[in-house]
Motif scaffolding. Structure first.
Motif, PDB file in Angstrom:
ATOM      1  N   TRP A   1       1.509   4.310 -32.163  1.00 45.26           N
ATOM      2  CA  TRP A   1       0.434   4.992 -32.883  1.00 45.26           C
ATOM      3  C   TRP A   1      -0.591   3.983 -33.374  1.00 45.26           C
ATOM      4  O   TRP A   1      -1.796   4.224 -33.300  1.00 45.26           O
ATOM      5  CB  TRP A   1       0.978   5.796 -34.055  1.00 45.26           C
ATOM      6  CG  TRP A   1       1.872   6.932 -33.673  1.00 45.26           C
ATOM      7  CD1 TRP A   1       1.905   7.590 -32.483  1.00 45.26           C
ATOM      8  CD2 TRP A   1       2.863   7.548 -34.483  1.00 45.26           C
ATOM      9  NE1 TRP A   1       2.874   8.559 -32.507  1.00 45.26           N
ATOM     10  CE2 TRP A   1       3.468   8.566 -33.720  1.00 45.26           C
ATOM     11  CE3 TRP A   1       3.315   7.336 -35.774  1.00 45.26           C
ATOM     12  CZ2 TRP A   1       4.487   9.375 -34.215  1.00 45.26           C
ATOM     13  CZ3 TRP A   1       4.331   8.140 -36.270  1.00 45.26           C
ATOM     14  CH2 TRP A   1       4.906   9.149 -35.500  1.00 45.26           C
ATOM     15  N   ALA A   2      -0.115   2.858 -33.883  1.00 47.84           N
ATOM     16  CA  ALA A   2      -1.037   1.828 -34.378  1.00 47.84           C
ATOM     17  C   ALA A   2      -1.870   1.252 -33.240  1.00 47.84           C
ATOM     18  O   ALA A   2      -3.083   1.071 -33.374  1.00 47.84           O
ATOM     19  CB  ALA A   2      -0.254   0.716 -35.077  1.00 47.84           C
ATOM     20  N   THR A   3      -1.228   0.965 -32.112  1.00 48.79           N
ATOM     21  CA  THR A   3      -1.947   0.407 -30.968  1.00 48.79           C
ATOM     22  C   THR A   3      -3.003   1.383 -30.457  1.00 48.79           C
ATOM     23  O   THR A   3      -4.139   0.997 -30.176  1.00 48.79           O
ATOM     24  CB  THR A   3      -0.965   0.054 -29.843  1.00 48.79           C
ATOM     25  OG1 THR A   3       0.006  -0.863 -30.345  1.00 48.79           O
ATOM     26  CG2 THR A   3      -1.679  -0.577 -28.666  1.00 48.79           C
TER      27      THR A   3
ATOM     28  N   SER B   1      -4.379   3.813 -32.161  1.00 47.72           N
ATOM     29  CA  SER B   1      -5.414   3.973 -33.189  1.00 47.72           C
ATOM     30  C   SER B   1      -6.353   2.776 -33.212  1.00 47.72           C
ATOM     31  O   SER B   1      -7.559   2.930 -33.405  1.00 47.72           O
ATOM     32  CB  SER B   1      -4.778   4.161 -34.564  1.00 47.72           C
ATOM     33  OG  SER B   1      -4.068   5.371 -34.614  1.00 47.72           O
ATOM     34  N   GLU B   2      -5.795   1.576 -33.026  1.00 51.61           N
ATOM     35  CA  GLU B   2      -6.644   0.386 -32.971  1.00 51.61           C
ATOM     36  C   GLU B   2      -7.517   0.388 -31.726  1.00 51.61           C
ATOM     37  O   GLU B   2      -8.595  -0.201 -31.708  1.00 51.61           O
ATOM     38  CB  GLU B   2      -5.784  -0.881 -32.990  1.00 51.61           C
ATOM     39  CG  GLU B   2      -5.157  -1.152 -34.332  1.00 51.61           C
ATOM     40  CD  GLU B   2      -4.100  -2.248 -34.286  1.00 51.61           C
ATOM     41  OE1 GLU B   2      -3.709  -2.661 -33.168  1.00 51.61           O
ATOM     42  OE2 GLU B   2      -3.660  -2.665 -35.365  1.00 51.61           O
TER      43      GLU B   2
ATOM     44  N   PHE C   1      -5.680   9.388 -35.042  1.00 47.80           N
ATOM     45  CA  PHE C   1      -4.229   9.509 -35.223  1.00 47.80           C
ATOM     46  C   PHE C   1      -3.691  10.769 -34.560  1.00 47.80           C
ATOM     47  O   PHE C   1      -2.632  10.733 -33.922  1.00 47.80           O
ATOM     48  CB  PHE C   1      -3.874   9.497 -36.716  1.00 47.80           C
ATOM     49  CG  PHE C   1      -2.413   9.714 -36.972  1.00 47.80           C
ATOM     50  CD1 PHE C   1      -1.483   8.758 -36.606  1.00 47.80           C
ATOM     51  CD2 PHE C   1      -1.958  10.882 -37.556  1.00 47.80           C
ATOM     52  CE1 PHE C   1      -0.131   8.957 -36.828  1.00 47.80           C
ATOM     53  CE2 PHE C   1      -0.618  11.093 -37.782  1.00 47.80           C
ATOM     54  CZ  PHE C   1       0.303  10.125 -37.420  1.00 47.80           C
TER      55      PHE C   1
ATOM     56  N   ALA D   1      -3.501  10.185 -30.862  1.00 50.32           N
ATOM     57  CA  ALA D   1      -2.405   9.247 -30.571  1.00 50.32           C
ATOM     58  C   ALA D   1      -1.056   9.945 -30.703  1.00 50.32           C
ATOM     59  O   ALA D   1      -0.156   9.741 -29.883  1.00 50.32           O
ATOM     60  CB  ALA D   1      -2.483   8.046 -31.518  1.00 50.32           C
TER      61      ALA D   1
ATOM     62  N   SER E   1      -8.191   2.248 -43.510  1.00 54.02           N
ATOM     63  CA  SER E   1      -7.965   2.325 -42.070  1.00 54.02           C
ATOM     64  C   SER E   1      -6.561   2.864 -41.762  1.00 54.02           C
ATOM     65  O   SER E   1      -5.558   2.321 -42.239  1.00 54.02           O
ATOM     66  CB  SER E   1      -8.127   0.941 -41.445  1.00 54.02           C
ATOM     67  OG  SER E   1      -7.688   0.950 -40.125  1.00 54.02           O
TER      68      SER E   1
ATOM     69  N   ALA F   1      -5.223   2.823 -38.756  1.00 51.27           N
ATOM     70  CA  ALA F   1      -4.593   1.876 -37.836  1.00 51.27           C
ATOM     71  C   ALA F   1      -3.915   0.743 -38.600  1.00 51.27           C
ATOM     72  O   ALA F   1      -2.797   0.342 -38.267  1.00 51.27           O
ATOM     73  CB  ALA F   1      -5.625   1.322 -36.865  1.00 51.27           C
ATOM     74  N   GLU F   2      -4.567   0.242 -39.638  1.00 56.38           N
ATOM     75  CA  GLU F   2      -3.984  -0.839 -40.438  1.00 56.38           C
ATOM     76  C   GLU F   2      -2.749  -0.343 -41.189  1.00 56.38           C
ATOM     77  O   GLU F   2      -1.727  -1.036 -41.260  1.00 56.38           O
ATOM     78  CB  GLU F   2      -5.020  -1.371 -41.426  1.00 56.38           C
ATOM     79  CG  GLU F   2      -4.542  -2.555 -42.234  1.00 56.38           C
ATOM     80  CD  GLU F   2      -5.618  -3.060 -43.183  1.00 56.38           C
ATOM     81  OE1 GLU F   2      -5.239  -3.652 -44.203  1.00 56.38           O
ATOM     82  OE2 GLU F   2      -6.811  -2.873 -42.892  1.00 56.38           O
TER      83      GLU F   2
ATOM     84  N   LEU G   1      -0.792   2.093 -40.248  1.00 54.19           N
ATOM     85  CA  LEU G   1       0.266   2.266 -39.248  1.00 54.19           C
ATOM     86  C   LEU G   1       0.895   0.922 -38.875  1.00 54.19           C
ATOM     87  O   LEU G   1       2.110   0.813 -38.736  1.00 54.19           O
ATOM     88  CB  LEU G   1      -0.291   2.951 -38.001  1.00 54.19           C
ATOM     89  CG  LEU G   1      -0.630   4.430 -38.144  1.00 54.19           C
ATOM     90  CD1 LEU G   1      -1.431   4.906 -36.951  1.00 54.19           C
ATOM     91  CD2 LEU G   1       0.629   5.253 -38.306  1.00 54.19           C
ATOM     92  N   ARG G   2       0.065  -0.103 -38.718  1.00 58.29           N
ATOM     93  CA  ARG G   2       0.580  -1.433 -38.348  1.00 58.29           C
ATOM     94  C   ARG G   2       1.479  -1.981 -39.463  1.00 58.29           C
ATOM     95  O   ARG G   2       2.554  -2.510 -39.202  1.00 58.29           O
ATOM     96  CB  ARG G   2      -0.592  -2.374 -38.081  1.00 58.29           C
ATOM     97  CG  ARG G   2      -0.209  -3.755 -37.655  1.00 58.29           C
ATOM     98  CD  ARG G   2       0.514  -3.833 -36.332  1.00 58.29           C
ATOM     99  NE  ARG G   2      -0.326  -3.336 -35.258  1.00 58.29           N
ATOM    100  CZ  ARG G   2       0.147  -2.942 -34.094  1.00 58.29           C
ATOM    101  NH1 ARG G   2       1.421  -3.016 -33.844  1.00 58.29           N
ATOM    102  NH2 ARG G   2      -0.651  -2.482 -33.161  1.00 58.29           N
TER     103      ARG G   2
END
Length: 161
Positions: free
Chosen positions: A18-20, A22-23, A28, A31, A94, A96-97, A99-100
């Motif tokens: 999901w993070a990848t 989203s980045e 989201f 993804a 963010s 993505a951040e 999620l990471r």
């Protein structure tokens, strides 16, 4: 217990994906939809995410849908993930951040459990070693001595005549 184990196994990889995605520019929800297409039916995390998306399509507020998702499975790492997603959306940070960071936290937690299990194996192996292996180590070098001793005792008691 089995469901918790499956979710704990699936969640780190799902968060990474999901993070990848989203980045890479996907939202989201997109993804999540892309990830669900690759999942087998019957996996608890995938089924819960499908229900989460149905709730959103049905008009439920996102933070309420996240809370329902966490309460359905009652897995601590998933509850932390949903709480951080709710907070991230409220603060406007963010996704993505978030999620990471969640993926790193879940992986670290899983690594700690693995290390703890590996460290406990040494003490669990002591009992089988003592019961099974050690007697063989004593019998092998001392076996000929006991055979000679039995022959001497037998000849002294008159059993050999």
């Amino acid at each position: 217990r089995n469901r918790v184990k499956q979710v704990s196994r699936d969640l780190p990889l799902a968060l990474d994906l999901w993070a990848t995605l989203s980045e890479g520019g996907m939202g989201f929800d997109t993804a999540l939809d892309r990830w669900q297409k690759t999942q087998q039916p019957g996996r608890p995390l995938a089924d819960t995410c499908r229900t989460f998306q149905r709730d959103l399509i049905g008009g439920m507020r996102r933070n309420l849908a996240y809370r329902r998702m966490a309460s359905r499975l009652e897995v601590p790492s998933l509850s932390r993930f949903t709480a951080s997603m709710i907070q991230s959306e409220q603060m406007g940070s963010s996704i993505a951040e978030t999620l990471r960071l969640q993926a790193e936290d879940v992986r670290a937690e899983r690594r700690e459990k693995s290390v703890t299990f590996a460290q406990s194996l040494a003490t669990k192996r002591v009992i089988p070693l003592v019961i099974c292996f050690l007697p063989g180590l004593f019998i092998w070098p001392l076996g000929p001595f006991f055979i000679q001793l039995l022959k001497i005792v037998d000849s002294l008691t008159g059993g050999g005549t």
